[in-house]
Design an enzyme around this catalytic site. Structure first.
Site, PDB file in Angstrom:
ATOM      1  N   PRO A  63       0.831  -1.210   0.000  1.00 30.78           N
ATOM      2  CG  PRO A  63       0.020  -1.031   2.179  1.00 30.78           C
ATOM      3  CD  PRO A  63       0.761  -1.955   1.262  1.00 30.78           C
ATOM      4  CD  GLN A  99      -2.353  -0.732   5.318  1.00 27.95           C
ATOM      5  OE1 GLN A  99      -2.307   0.456   5.027  1.00 27.95           O
ATOM      6  NE2 GLN A  99      -1.290  -1.440   5.618  1.00 27.95           N
ATOM      7  CB  CYS A 110       6.023   1.311  14.979  1.00 31.05           C
ATOM      8  SG  CYS A 110       6.905   0.783  16.436  1.00 31.05           S
ATOM      9  CE  LYS A 116       3.442  -2.434   4.384  1.00 31.29           C
ATOM     10  NZ  LYS A 116       3.682  -1.090   4.934  1.00 31.29           N
ATOM     11  CG  ASN A 167       7.553  -3.635   2.398  1.00 33.18           C
ATOM     12  OD1 ASN A 167       7.343  -2.788   3.261  1.00 33.18           O
ATOM     13  ND2 ASN A 167       7.608  -3.333   1.112  1.00 33.18           N
ATOM     14  N   GLY A 168      10.561  -3.783   1.691  1.00 26.55           N
ATOM     15  CA  GLY A 168      11.489  -2.676   1.909  1.00 26.55           C
ATOM     16  C   GLY A 168      12.603  -2.641   0.886  1.00 26.55           C
ATOM     17  CG  ASP A 169      15.133   0.248   0.486  1.00 25.36           C
ATOM     18  OD1 ASP A 169      14.141   0.997   0.466  1.00 25.36           O
ATOM     19  OD2 ASP A 169      16.227   0.568   0.975  1.00 25.36           O
TER      20      ASP A 169
HETATM   21  C1  LIG Z   1       4.098   7.523  -0.181  1.00 21.61           C
HETATM   22  C2  LIG Z   1       4.006   6.313   0.661  1.00 21.61           C
HETATM   23  C3  LIG Z   1       2.776   5.923   1.121  1.00 21.61           C
HETATM   24  C4  LIG Z   1       2.657   4.788   1.935  1.00 21.61           C
HETATM   25  N1  LIG Z   1       1.419   4.419   2.359  1.00 21.61           N
HETATM   26  C5  LIG Z   1       1.291   3.313   3.146  1.00 21.61           C
HETATM   27  C6  LIG Z   1       0.017   2.893   3.603  1.00 21.61           C
HETATM   28  O1  LIG Z   1      -1.017   3.479   3.280  1.00 21.61           O
HETATM   29  N2  LIG Z   1      -0.022   1.794   4.409  1.00 21.61           N
HETATM   30  C7  LIG Z   1       1.097   1.093   4.762  1.00 21.61           C
HETATM   31  O2  LIG Z   1       1.011   0.110   5.495  1.00 21.61           O
HETATM   32  N3  LIG Z   1       2.298   1.468   4.312  1.00 21.61           N
HETATM   33  C8  LIG Z   1       2.417   2.540   3.512  1.00 21.61           C
HETATM   34  N4  LIG Z   1       3.648   2.895   3.032  1.00 21.61           N
HETATM   35  C9  LIG Z   1       4.811   2.003   3.305  1.00 21.61           C
HETATM   36  C10 LIG Z   1       4.978   1.013   2.153  1.00 21.61           C
HETATM   37  O3  LIG Z   1       3.870   0.156   2.044  1.00 21.61           O
HETATM   38  C11 LIG Z   1       6.237   0.167   2.342  1.00 21.61           C
HETATM   39  O4  LIG Z   1       6.149  -0.526   3.541  1.00 21.61           O
HETATM   40  C12 LIG Z   1       7.495   1.023   2.338  1.00 21.61           C
HETATM   41  O5  LIG Z   1       7.447   2.041   1.368  1.00 21.61           O
HETATM   42  C13 LIG Z   1       8.732   0.163   2.094  1.00 21.61           C
HETATM   43  O6  LIG Z   1       8.596  -0.560   0.900  1.00 21.61           O
HETATM   44  P1  LIG Z   1       9.225  -0.054  -0.504  1.00 21.61           P
HETATM   45  O7  LIG Z   1      10.684   0.219  -0.253  1.00 21.61           O
HETATM   46  O8  LIG Z   1       9.004  -1.227  -1.426  1.00 21.61           O
HETATM   47  O9  LIG Z   1       8.497   1.181  -0.899  1.00 21.61           O
HETATM   48  C14 LIG Z   1       3.800   4.039   2.270  1.00 21.61           C
HETATM   49  C15 LIG Z   1       5.052   4.436   1.803  1.00 21.61           C
HETATM   50  C16 LIG Z   1       5.167   5.561   1.010  1.00 21.61           C
HETATM   51  C17 LIG Z   1       6.521   5.958   0.520  1.00 21.61           C
END
Ligand SMILES: Cc1cc2nc3c(=O)[nH]c(=O)nc-3n(C[C@H](O)[C@H](O)[C@H](O)COP(=O)(O)O)c2cc1C
Length: 381
Positions: free
Chosen positions: A30, A85, A115, A154, A216-218
């Protein structure tokens, strides 16, 4: 028997989320403001991903039929299976919102925990942590008992490196009936900086007994997805910004995981075609004025691999109509000509350098600064 089933699912790249069987172990994370229906549709059109999650939706707003909340869960048959979500801390509201989502055919409900053990850090752990975890587990159990669809959670790894609470929380949530855990391998203190902690994700994998943990992450490349899978033992990988940057990432990663083959990058024309399709869908779903306004922050993501794109970015961030979009594109094509060779390809020095994950710096590759963090309440993500 269960172990055997797991091995088979792992081998074919499938994942079982409670009663929901997914054909791909790659997930769209998300991203509030981005992972709306148009974006999910363009990613699905390319392929490689099965379960996509909406932006986070306030459970109470959903129950109150708030138009903005309803817009966030707008979907179509081509946008299946879909996870919504939810966030909220009132157990009855979260339960009722889950029931409502199930009744309209949503495949899965995810709970935004960011968190969730803030109190722990303030009082130094101990009983406060267990109290908060108990409350969280009760909330999850109430939802799980009310619906047949999977309920997932999450979270981040914890508050900081001294408080990596995700493994304990994951175990408690598994006992409460959660069907899977999605874990962003950073602490809240890290924000989006530093390195994604693969060992931290592995600790969550080891903490649960049966349910899949999705790392998840990066993850910005197929190789990074494979490394996360291999080094953490997670059952799947969820990708957020990497998909904004490169909506082909799921197709490419699925292929790489199956065959070890890496697809060449789509060319400029293919990127333009996808961007146009994205904008068309934005206008279809949100109307021309609002869709174009929303596209102001999306256009620059598409242009990240165009090569030099200042001229495009300067104008797309003021976009107000489809007609204007076509003019911007025509002008940009002209502006870009000096950067091309006689075959119409970017001259080597203008080609964008490869991106790489924070946990996987490849020689000569650029750092994560290339995957920016758009504005938002990052502390809960
Ligand atoms: C602009 C933005 C919006 C996000 N919105 C949500 C959200 O609505 N819910 C959520 O659980 N995480 C949210 N996240 C976190 C992402 O789901 C993810 O955990 C985080 O960006 C790390 O993954 P990535 O490196 O693949 O982006 C958001 C992150 C960004 C940058």
């Amino acid at each position: 028997m269960r172990l055997f089933l797991w091995l088979v699912l792992w081998f074919i790249g499938a994942v079982q989320l409670g009663s929901l069987r997914l054909e791909s172990n790659l997930f769209l994370s998300p991203l509030a403001g981005y992972t709306n229906l148009p974006f999910r549709l363009i990613v699905r059109q390319i392929g490689g991903m099965d379960l996509a999650t909406t932006d986070l939706v306030n459970a109470r707003s959903l129950l109150e039929r708030n138009p903005k909340a309803l817009k966030l869960i707008e979907t179509r048959p081509a946008d299946q299976p879909l996870a919504v979500q939810l966030f909220g801390s009132v157990p009855e509201e979260m339960r009722d919102a889950a029931v409502c989502l199930q009744s309209i055919g949503v495949a899965s409900v995810d709970i935004n925990m960011g968190c969730p053990v803030r109190k722990v850090c303030r009082v130094g752990g101990g009983s406060a942590m267990m109290t908060e975890m108990d409350q969280t587990a009760r909330l999850v159990r109430g939802m799980v008992e009310a619906v047949k669809i999977p309920v997932t959670a999450k979270m981040r790894l914890g508050w900081d490196d001294e408080n990596l609470t995700a493994p304990d929380l994951a175990r408690v949530l598994e006992d409460a009936g959660a069907a899977a855990i999605f874990v962003h391998g950073r602490t809240r203190q890290q924000g989006f900086g530093g390195t994604v902690n693969l060992a931290g994700i592995a600790a969550v994998v080891q903490a649960v007994r049966r349910i899949p943990v999705i790392g998840n992450g990066d993850v910005t490349t197929p190789r990074a997805a494979k490394m996360m899978l291999d080094e953490t033992g997670c059952a799947g990988v969820s990708i957020g910004r990497g998909a904004l940057y490169h909506p082909w990432i799921f197709r490419d990663t699925a292929l790489f995981l199956r065959t070890g083959r890496l697809e060449p990058e789509p060319d400029f024309e293919e990127r333009l075609q996808l961007m146009r399709r994205h904008l068309d869908l934005m206008v279809e779903v949100f109307g021309e004025e609002h869709g174009c306004r929303m596209f102001r922050k999306i256009g620059p993501w598409h242009s990240k691999r165009f090569g030099p794109a200042n001229e495009f970015n300067k104008r797309i961030v003021k976009l107000s109509s489809m007609a204007e979009f076509h003019v911007i594109l025509d002008d940009y094509r002209q502006w870009r000509l000096p950067f091309l060779d006689e075959d119409g390809r970017l001259k080597p020095r203008y080609r964008p350098s490869p991106v790489t994950a924070s946990f996987m710096r490849e020689p000569g590759a650029a750092g994560r600064a290339e995957i920016p963090v758009p504005k938002g309440p990052v502390e809960v993500w």
